[in-house]
Design an enzyme around this catalytic site. Structure first.
Site, short mmCIF file in Angstrom:
data_model
loop_
_atom_site.label_atom_id
_atom_site.label_comp_id
_atom_site.label_asym_id
_atom_site.label_seq_id
_atom_site.Cartn_x
_atom_site.Cartn_y
_atom_site.Cartn_z
CE LYS A 155 -13.91 1.48 10.17
NZ LYS A 155 -13.41 2.36 9.13
CB THR B 20 -0.93 0.04 1.23
OG1 THR B 20 -1.77 1.19 1.16
CG2 THR B 20 -0.16 0.08 2.54
NE ARG C 28 -8.93 -1.13 7.10
CZ ARG C 28 -9.85 -0.62 6.28
NH1 ARG C 28 -9.94 -1.04 5.05
NH2 ARG C 28 -10.67 0.32 6.71
CG ASP D 298 -9.56 -4.51 -3.19
OD1 ASP D 298 -9.26 -3.31 -3.13
OD2 ASP D 298 -10.40 -4.94 -4.01
CG HIS E 142 -3.10 7.56 7.37
ND1 HIS E 142 -2.71 8.43 8.36
CD2 HIS E 142 -3.20 8.30 6.23
CE1 HIS E 142 -2.60 9.65 7.85
NE2 HIS E 142 -2.88 9.59 6.57
CE1 TYR F 137 -19.82 4.63 -0.72
CE2 TYR F 137 -17.76 3.43 -0.43
CZ TYR F 137 -18.67 4.05 -1.25
OH TYR F 137 -18.45 4.10 -2.61
CG ASP F 138 -16.22 4.44 8.40
OD1 ASP F 138 -16.53 3.30 8.01
OD2 ASP F 138 -15.09 4.74 8.81
P1 ITT Z 1 -5.19 1.10 -1.42
O1 ITT Z 1 -4.27 2.11 -2.01
O2 ITT Z 1 -4.56 0.46 -0.20
O3 ITT Z 1 -5.70 0.07 -2.39
P2 ITT Z 1 -7.99 2.06 -1.30
O4 ITT Z 1 -8.45 3.47 -1.11
O5 ITT Z 1 -8.29 1.38 -2.61
O6 ITT Z 1 -6.44 1.96 -0.86
P3 ITT Z 1 -9.57 -0.03 0.00
O7 ITT Z 1 -9.41 -0.97 -1.11
O8 ITT Z 1 -9.28 -0.54 1.39
O9 ITT Z 1 -8.66 1.28 -0.12
O10 ITT Z 1 -11.05 0.53 0.00
C1 ITT Z 1 -11.78 0.90 -1.15
C2 ITT Z 1 -12.84 1.92 -0.79
O11 ITT Z 1 -13.81 1.32 0.08
C3 ITT Z 1 -12.32 3.13 -0.01
O12 ITT Z 1 -11.90 4.14 -0.88
C4 ITT Z 1 -13.53 3.54 0.80
O13 ITT Z 1 -14.42 4.34 0.04
C5 ITT Z 1 -14.23 2.22 1.09
N1 ITT Z 1 -13.81 1.71 2.40
C6 ITT Z 1 -12.82 0.81 2.64
N2 ITT Z 1 -12.71 0.55 3.94
C7 ITT Z 1 -13.66 1.31 4.55
C8 ITT Z 1 -14.05 1.49 5.89
O14 ITT Z 1 -13.43 0.87 6.88
N3 ITT Z 1 -15.05 2.32 6.14
C9 ITT Z 1 -15.68 2.97 5.16
N4 ITT Z 1 -15.38 2.88 3.88
C10 ITT Z 1 -14.36 2.04 3.56
#
Ligand code: ITT
Length: 197
Positions: free
Chosen positions: A173, A8, A179, A70, A12, A152-153
């Site tokens: 959380k 990644t 996660r 992901d 954070h 989307y929290d």
């Molecule tokens: P990487 O660079 O690590 O791939 P990313 O932004 O693609 O980062 P994720 O695949 O973890 O991150 O998540 C994809 C999307 O899903 C992220 O942009 C959020 O909109 C949503 N998301 C992921 N985890 C979330 C959480 O814990 N609460 C709310 N929304 C979340």
């Protein structure tokens, strides 16, 4: 100490994972630490596929054992959308607010509010892949509540709780989240690997 890359660019996420995996005796490196500054492709149609694609990209090109995650929000009434498109649901470069607005508009007057967050972690060790999944079920509210968290929290109410992910403490959380659960499984697996040695 064995080196393990977390694929990644998000510092954070890296900091959080380093704390969680501290006791495993793996040294966790970020992409910057191995000189990987490029965007890693995420072109697969599933969350599992994207996690896998990221880990193998680093393993094949940079030669490091590696894991990546992901995550997607799957809404039942929207046939599992936004799913793999969660980060860019309202279009390339969309903000969290844009994505929430689109979901709320699509859910307008829909009674079935069931949804779940799913995280898949793909770990590639010496060319062999292991996956760890975390799922949290809940519902999509009709309006935003809370200021913490991200994505989307503010519209996600996890089952059995009366606070959204954006209203509860980050500690809580992390314990109950998709996660958090997937990471706990990874932690247990890596701890066991070390004990086997
Ligand atoms: P990487 O660079 O690590 O791939 P990313 O932004 O693609 O980062 P994720 O695949 O973890 O991150 O998540 C994809 C999307 O899903 C992220 O942009 C959020 O909109 C949503 N998301 C992921 N985890 C979330 C959480 O814990 N609460 C709310 N929304 C979340």
């Amino acid at each position: 100490m064995k080196k393990l890359v977390f694929a990644t660019h998000n510092i954070h996420k890296l900091r959080e994972i380093r704390q969680i995996l501290e006791k495993t005796n793996f040294e966790i490196l970020g992409l910057n630490d191995i000189g990987c500054l490029e965007e890693i492709p995420e072109t697969q149609p599933t969350i599992e596929g994207n996690a896998s694609q990221k880990s193998f990209f680093v393993y094949d090109k940079y030669g490091f054992n590696c894991f990546s995650d992901d995550t997607g929000l799957e809404i039942e009434a929207l046939n599992g959308k936004p799913g793999v498109f969660s980060a860019r649901y309202a279009g390339e470069g969309a903000s969290f607010a844009d994505n929430i607005r689109k979901v709320l508009a699509e859910m307008n007057e829909i009674e079935n509010r069931k949804a779940k967050f799913k995280t898949v972690i793909s770990l590639v060790l010496d060319g062999k892949e292991f996956q760890f999944e975390g799922i949290v079920e809940g519902e999509i509210l009709t309006f935003e509540r809370g200021n913490d968290g991200f994505g989307y929290d503010p519209i996600f109410l996890p089952k059995g709780f009366d606070q959204t992910f954006a209203e509860m403490s980050p500690q809580l959380k992390n314990i109950i989240s998709h996660r958090g659960m997937a990471t706990k499984k990874l932690f247990e697996f890596l701890t066991q690997k070390i004990c086997e040695k």
